[in-house]
Scaffold this motif. Structure first.
Motif, PDB file in Angstrom:
ATOM      1  N   THR A  25      44.222  10.128 -11.649  1.00 26.74           N
ATOM      2  CA  THR A  25      44.448   9.715 -10.271  1.00 26.74           C
ATOM      3  C   THR A  25      43.112   9.484  -9.579  1.00 26.74           C
ATOM      4  OG1 THR A  25      44.503  12.012  -9.471  1.00 26.74           O
ATOM      5  CG2 THR A  25      46.591  11.036 -10.208  1.00 26.74           C
ATOM      6  N   LEU A  26      43.172   8.889  -8.407  1.00 23.77           N
ATOM      7  CA  LEU A  26      41.952   8.676  -7.634  1.00 23.77           C
ATOM      8  C   LEU A  26      41.307   9.991  -7.235  1.00 23.77           C
ATOM      9  CD1 LEU A  26      43.004   5.712  -5.289  1.00 23.77           C
ATOM     10  CD2 LEU A  26      41.565   5.624  -7.332  1.00 23.77           C
ATOM     11  N   VAL A  27      42.137  11.014  -6.943  1.00 19.64           N
ATOM     12  CA  VAL A  27      41.582  12.318  -6.576  1.00 19.64           C
ATOM     13  C   VAL A  27      40.824  12.925  -7.743  1.00 19.64           C
ATOM     14  CG1 VAL A  27      42.191  14.663  -5.870  1.00 19.64           C
ATOM     15  CG2 VAL A  27      43.369  12.710  -4.840  1.00 19.64           C
ATOM     16  N   GLU A  28      41.379  12.827  -8.952  1.00 19.46           N
ATOM     17  CA  GLU A  28      40.697  13.374 -10.127  1.00 19.46           C
ATOM     18  C   GLU A  28      39.400  12.625 -10.412  1.00 19.46           C
ATOM     19  OE1 GLU A  28      43.678  12.963 -13.056  1.00 19.46           O
ATOM     20  OE2 GLU A  28      44.739  14.809 -12.532  1.00 19.46           O
ATOM     21  N   ARG A  29      39.409  11.327 -10.264  1.00 21.29           N
ATOM     22  CA  ARG A  29      38.198  10.546 -10.504  1.00 21.29           C
ATOM     23  C   ARG A  29      37.137  10.805  -9.443  1.00 21.29           C
ATOM     24  NH1 ARG A  29      40.417   4.585 -11.017  1.00 21.29           N
ATOM     25  NH2 ARG A  29      38.162   4.166 -11.084  1.00 21.29           N
ATOM     26  N   ALA A  30      37.572  10.943  -8.187  1.00 23.60           N
ATOM     27  CA  ALA A  30      36.606  11.174  -7.112  1.00 23.60           C
ATOM     28  C   ALA A  30      36.026  12.573  -7.155  1.00 23.60           C
ATOM     29  CB  ALA A  30      37.275  10.942  -5.757  1.00 23.60           C
ATOM     30  N   ALA A  31      36.763  13.525  -7.757  1.00 22.59           N
ATOM     31  CA  ALA A  31      36.287  14.908  -7.804  1.00 22.59           C
ATOM     32  C   ALA A  31      35.371  15.180  -8.977  1.00 22.59           C
ATOM     33  CB  ALA A  31      37.485  15.865  -7.859  1.00 22.59           C
ATOM     34  N   VAL A  43      35.674   3.425  -1.442  1.00 24.81           N
ATOM     35  CA  VAL A  43      37.004   3.873  -1.872  1.00 24.81           C
ATOM     36  C   VAL A  43      37.136   5.373  -1.691  1.00 24.81           C
ATOM     37  CG1 VAL A  43      38.579   4.029  -3.841  1.00 24.81           C
ATOM     38  CG2 VAL A  43      37.237   1.947  -3.469  1.00 24.81           C
ATOM     39  N   ARG A  44      36.065   6.128  -2.004  1.00 23.88           N
ATOM     40  CA  ARG A  44      36.119   7.585  -1.815  1.00 23.88           C
ATOM     41  C   ARG A  44      36.286   7.943  -0.347  1.00 23.88           C
ATOM     42  NH1 ARG A  44      31.720   7.858  -5.557  1.00 23.88           N
ATOM     43  NH2 ARG A  44      30.327   8.459  -3.858  1.00 23.88           N
ATOM     44  N   ILE A 375      37.301  17.100  -3.428  1.00 27.54           N
ATOM     45  CA  ILE A 375      36.439  15.919  -3.509  1.00 27.54           C
ATOM     46  C   ILE A 375      35.120  16.155  -2.793  1.00 27.54           C
ATOM     47  CG2 ILE A 375      36.235  13.495  -2.863  1.00 27.54           C
ATOM     48  CD1 ILE A 375      39.244  13.240  -3.190  1.00 27.54           C
ATOM     49  N   MET A 376      35.187  16.733  -1.585  1.00 29.85           N
ATOM     50  CA  MET A 376      33.964  16.939  -0.807  1.00 29.85           C
ATOM     51  C   MET A 376      33.037  17.944  -1.474  1.00 29.85           C
ATOM     52  SD  MET A 376      35.545  16.976   3.069  1.00 29.85           S
ATOM     53  CE  MET A 376      33.918  17.089   3.815  1.00 29.85           C
ATOM     54  N   SER A 377      33.590  18.977  -2.099  1.00 28.94           N
ATOM     55  CA  SER A 377      32.734  19.994  -2.727  1.00 28.94           C
ATOM     56  C   SER A 377      32.108  19.487  -4.009  1.00 28.94           C
ATOM     57  CB  SER A 377      33.549  21.260  -3.004  1.00 28.94           C
ATOM     58  OG  SER A 377      34.613  20.979  -3.909  1.00 28.94           O
ATOM     59  N   ARG A 378      32.819  18.652  -4.773  1.00 27.50           N
ATOM     60  CA  ARG A 378      32.264  18.137  -6.016  1.00 27.50           C
ATOM     61  C   ARG A 378      31.220  17.046  -5.773  1.00 27.50           C
ATOM     62  NH1 ARG A 378      35.560  19.274 -10.457  1.00 27.50           N
ATOM     63  NH2 ARG A 378      36.279  21.426 -10.198  1.00 27.50           N
TER      64      ARG A 378
END
Length: 449
Positions: A25-31, A43-44, A375-378
């Motif tokens: 998912t986009l969340v997994e990729r962004a994290a 996109v993020r 996402i923000m922490s990674r």
């Protein structure tokens, strides 16, 4: 290994593959640490905005988006402007009934001018009628209403397409599930088929009553209340069946007691003289409400519901004062006990569904805010209060800093693994103002606001 666990979509089964089926998912990729899973910075940022909106509105689909294209359609469907356009189109769709032909306001045929009728005032002294004014009923020709109807229907289809588009290849699954999007799809399909198969000027349009569903299905608070009301029906059905058999019992007893072949009930005027064969309070030639079992059951329902109360009892009470005992027992058990029991069961079931809905909304908000913190922490190496406040204020400027800080405090408490010492340092002034509130109270404040 993640792709091996994915399922292919076959009809209504599976999650599909491709955009919203297999893959990350986009969340997994962004994290992901480093390059953010190949996602562009824009996109993020859009994904973070959408996740915050989902957390504030207790939505759940943004965490499962799998492409930038799906993200764009998701933003479109939940944008204020697109919702406003759809709501305006749905309202105009319903208002079109009053000026198109045929409708309740159009009583003229296809070849005549707008119908004109005259209101009359009846004089109480002489009993004569005097004209008051003439009122015209204006009807637009089909050459005007049909293009407008097609344009409004195109807006509806665009909304349905957008809701299905952000699901990617799993859109078939959404249509096979009992969702509001599926209901709008079916209503739009029926209206389209009715419009395409109905000749101009032939009054056979049956889909106009379904237009109100288009508006209802996009009003979130009303559809939630309607959904919870439907979910309470199984719990209320048992008490409702008990009330129905209670009416059947007293209808049988009343039919036997008030037999018109026995005295003094033989003085009742029979319903054989009426045109409908059924007595009513507005029928001057019949007052035998228990002449047959169907009549008795119908009158017991009227008496329990309180319609035309107490006209059903009066003819029998006038012939015998003892008849009042039957109605007293029926009304005491029915209206004071049975109806209150039915209302209590409905209230209890609705309250239980409301609590379940609140828990579901809390889980959705927690899931969205947890994904945002992840996402923000990674990406930034930690979540600072200043960054969080800037993000929330960019999404909802009217929310206010205190509420945003409360959300940050609650999310940090629920997902402390994602927040580091920077988050605690950024909350120093928040803790100085009052850190004695529990996590549960902060969550309640979050969802209340």
């Amino acid at each position: 290994s993640r792709s091996s666990r994915s399922h292919r979509s076959h009809g209504c089964s599976g999650n599909g593959n491709g955009e919203n089926g297999g893959g990350a998912t986009l969340v997994e990729r962004a994290a992901r640490r480093g390059g953010g899973g190949g996602l562009p910075l824009g996109v993020r940022r859009r994904l973070l905005h959408v996740l915050v909106q989902d957390g504030l509105h207790s939505r759940q689909f943004a965490v499962s988006l799998k492409s930038a294209d799906a993200l764009w359609w998701y933003e479109y469907t939940h944008a204020a402007k697109s919702r406003m356009v759809f709501m305006l189109a749905a309202i105009l769709f319903m208002m079109l009934i009053f000026v198109e032909k045929p409708s309740s306001n159009a009583r003229s045929n296809a070849h005549s001018a707008p119908h004109q009728y005259t209101l009359s005032r009846v004089s109480t002294s002489t009993g004569t009628k005097s004209p008051v004014q003439s009122v015209h009923q204006y009807v637009l020709p089909p050459s005007v209403t049909l293009p407008v109807e097609c344009a409004l229907l195109a807006v509806v289809w665009l909304d349905v397409f957008a809701h299905l588009r952000y699901h990617g290849r799993a859109w078939r699954r959404q249509l096979c599930r009992p969702t509001w999007t599926a209901s709008r799809f079916l209503v739009a399909l029926v209206i389209t088929l009715d419009l395409a198969t109905t000749p101009v000027g032939i009054p056979t349009r049956f889909s106009r009553g379904l237009r109100v569903w288009l508006l209802l299905s996009r009003m979130r608070n009303l559809r939630n209340a309607l959904s919870m009301a439907f979910r309470t029906l199984p719990a209320v059905s048992l008490i409702g069946a008990f009330v129905f058999f209670f009416m059947i019992l007293f209808a049988l007893v009343g039919w036997l007691i008030f037999d018109p072949s026995h005295s003094p009930w033989d003085q009742m005027r029979s319903n054989a003289t009426t045109k409908s064969g059924l007595c009513s309070s507005y029928d001057e030639v019949c007052d035998g409400y228990f002449s047959s079992f169907p009549d008795a059951l119908y009158q017991m329902w009227i008496l329990l519901a309180g319609v035309n109360y107490p006209n059903v009892m009066l003819p029998y009470y006038a012939l015998s004062r003892w008849a009042a005992l039957f109605f007293m027992v029926y009304l005491t058990l029915g209206r004071i006990f049975m109806m209150r029991l039915l209302i209590t069961a409905a209230y209890g079931a609705y309250q239980e569904e409301l609590f379940k809905r609140i828990e579901t909304r809390e889980l959705r908000a927690t899931k969205a805010f947890t994904a945002t913190f992840r996402i923000m922490s990674r990406v930034t190496g930690g979540v600072r209060a200043a960054d969080w406040l800037a993000l929330v204020c960019s999404v909802r400027p009217d929310l206010g800093a205190p509420v945003a800080r409360a959300i940050f405090d609650a999310a940090a408490g629920l997902g402390g693994r994602q927040a580091n010492g920077n988050a605690a340092a950024g909350l120093g002034d928040r803790q100085a103002n009052g850190s004695n509130s529990s996590s549960r109270n902060r969550k309640s404040s979050l969802h209340t606001n």
